[in-house]
Design a protein around this motif. Sequence first.
Motif, short mmCIF file in Angstrom:
data_model
loop_
_atom_site.label_atom_id
_atom_site.label_comp_id
_atom_site.label_asym_id
_atom_site.label_seq_id
_atom_site.Cartn_x
_atom_site.Cartn_y
_atom_site.Cartn_z
N GLU A 248 -2.45 5.07 11.18
CA GLU A 248 -3.42 3.98 11.10
C GLU A 248 -2.72 2.67 10.74
OE1 GLU A 248 -7.20 5.47 9.54
OE2 GLU A 248 -7.38 3.43 8.70
N CYS B 203 1.15 -2.99 10.43
CA CYS B 203 1.74 -3.21 9.09
C CYS B 203 3.25 -2.96 9.19
CB CYS B 203 1.19 -2.20 8.08
SG CYS B 203 -0.59 -2.16 7.95
N CYS C 237 0.85 -1.19 0.00
CA CYS C 237 0.00 0.00 0.00
C CYS C 237 0.89 1.25 0.00
CB CYS C 237 -0.87 -0.06 1.26
SG CYS C 237 -1.86 1.40 1.55
N SER D 60 -7.03 7.82 5.63
CA SER D 60 -7.13 6.47 6.22
C SER D 60 -6.88 5.40 5.18
CB SER D 60 -8.49 6.28 6.86
OG SER D 60 -9.48 6.44 5.88
N LYS E 271 -1.09 1.29 13.76
CA LYS E 271 -2.04 0.63 14.67
C LYS E 271 -2.38 -0.77 14.19
CE LYS E 271 -4.60 4.54 16.46
NZ LYS E 271 -5.59 5.40 15.81
N ARG E 272 -2.38 -0.93 12.86
CA ARG E 272 -2.73 -2.26 12.30
C ARG E 272 -1.51 -3.19 12.26
NH1 ARG E 272 -6.69 -1.02 7.88
NH2 ARG E 272 -7.87 0.70 8.80
N ASP F 164 -3.87 -5.12 6.59
CA ASP F 164 -3.59 -5.58 7.95
C ASP F 164 -2.10 -5.83 8.16
OD1 ASP F 164 -2.99 -7.99 6.76
OD2 ASP F 164 -4.86 -8.97 7.31
N PRO G 108 -7.64 1.36 3.69
CA PRO G 108 -8.78 0.45 3.66
C PRO G 108 -8.71 -0.61 4.77
CG PRO G 108 -7.77 0.62 1.49
CD PRO G 108 -6.86 1.33 2.44
N ARG G 109 -9.87 -1.07 5.18
CA ARG G 109 -10.02 -2.02 6.28
C ARG G 109 -9.16 -3.28 6.07
NH1 ARG G 109 -9.86 -1.67 10.47
NH2 ARG G 109 -9.96 -3.62 11.56
N HIS G 110 -9.06 -3.74 4.80
CA HIS G 110 -8.38 -5.02 4.57
C HIS G 110 -6.84 -4.92 4.67
CE1 HIS G 110 -8.68 -3.22 0.47
NE2 HIS G 110 -7.44 -3.66 0.37
#
Length: 338
Positions: free
Chosen positions: A112, A118, A50, A83, A115-116, A89, A85-87
Motif C-alpha cells: 500500500e 512513499c 511510519c 493497511s 502504491k502511495r 502519502d 492510514p489515508r494521510h
Amino acid sequence: MKLLGISSISERNMREMIQAFPELLRTVKIDDRIIERAERESEKGLKGVCFLGMGGSSIAGEYVRSLLSETSPVPLISVRDYSIPRHVDKDWVVIAVSYSGNTEETLSAYREARKRSCTIFSVTTGGELKRVSDTSYVQLIPSGLQPRAALPMLLSVTLNLTQSFLGLDHTDFNEVSRQVALSKKEWVGNLMSPETLASKLNDSVPVFFAHGHLAPVAYRAKCQINENAKYTALSWEIPEANHNEIEASASYKRFSFLPIFLESHFENKRMDQRFSATRAILSSANGLVLKIGSRDRLEEMLSLTLYLDTVSLELADLNGVDSLSVDKISELKARLGG
Ligand code: F6R
C-alpha cells in the motif's frame, strides 16, 4: 551459528539469544549508502515517519516512537496491520521491519505504501520483503534468530535511520551495548534476580504498568512472557489506566493478578505522584516496583528489557516449556495459508 564473528549463538537456544542482547545492539553496521539516502530524505523534508511491523518486529518502531515523538517536528506512527492510514502519502517515509521478511500484514502495508509512492526502507533478513524492496533501500541483518530475539539489531537500525530522517545525531550503539551489559550488575543490588521474579509471578497473572518510554517496554515484557513462557500477561499505560483499570483493582486478588510497576528515573514529579497513588490503591494486590539506574531513557528501556526478557526465560524453565518454539503462531499462519 556464528553471528558476524562476535558471538556464538545456537539457533536452538533462546537463552544464548537473550544473553547476546548487548552484543546484538552493536552487531549491525548500517550501509553507508542507506544512511546517505536517509539523510537525503531529511534534506528534502518529510511529512512523517511510519513504522510497519508485527509481533517481535514491531517493537523496534514502538521503542523509537516513544523515544523521539515528544521532540520530533513530524509525526511518528506505528502500524501493526494490513493497511496504512489515508494521510500517509508520497511525502512520508516508511520503515518496513520484518525479521523473516514474510509476514503477510507487513507485506500488505508495504504494498500500500508503494502504491502511495512513499519512500520505503526495509529492515529484514530476506524473504519476500527483500525481494519486493528496492535493493538500495534494504538493510539486511543476520538471520538465524527468533524475530523477538533480534530486537537489539532491529532497534539499532530503526533508531539510527529515523535519526537520519530527522537530522539528528546517531546514537552510538557501541556505547549503549557496553552500558546495557553493565546494567546486569544492577540486578544484584537493586532488583530481585530474574529467577526470583519468575517464581514470584508464577501462578499469577503479571500486569505491567508503565508510562511514556517505558510503556512499550511493558508491552514487550507481556509479549515475551506470552511467546517464551507460553503464559498470559497484561500491560497497561499510566495515566490512562488511572481512568479505568484502577476501578478493577478489587478483582485482582480473585484473578491472582500481580501488578508490576516499571518506574523511570526520568519522570516528572507529577508522574511519580501518580505511580505512588496507583500503587497505594492497588496495595492489596502486593505489587512490585522495578526501577533500574541508567544514564538516559534509551539505556533504561534496554536494561529493563534485557532483565524482563530473562524473566520470561526463567518462567519458561520453571514451567518446563520450550522457550524457542512458537507453535501456535506457526499453526495460525499455516491455517491462513501463510
Ligand atoms: C517470533 C516472534 C513473532 C514474529 C511475528 C512477525 O519470534 O517474535 O512475534 O515477530 O510473527 O514475524 P516477523 O518478525 O518475521 O515479521
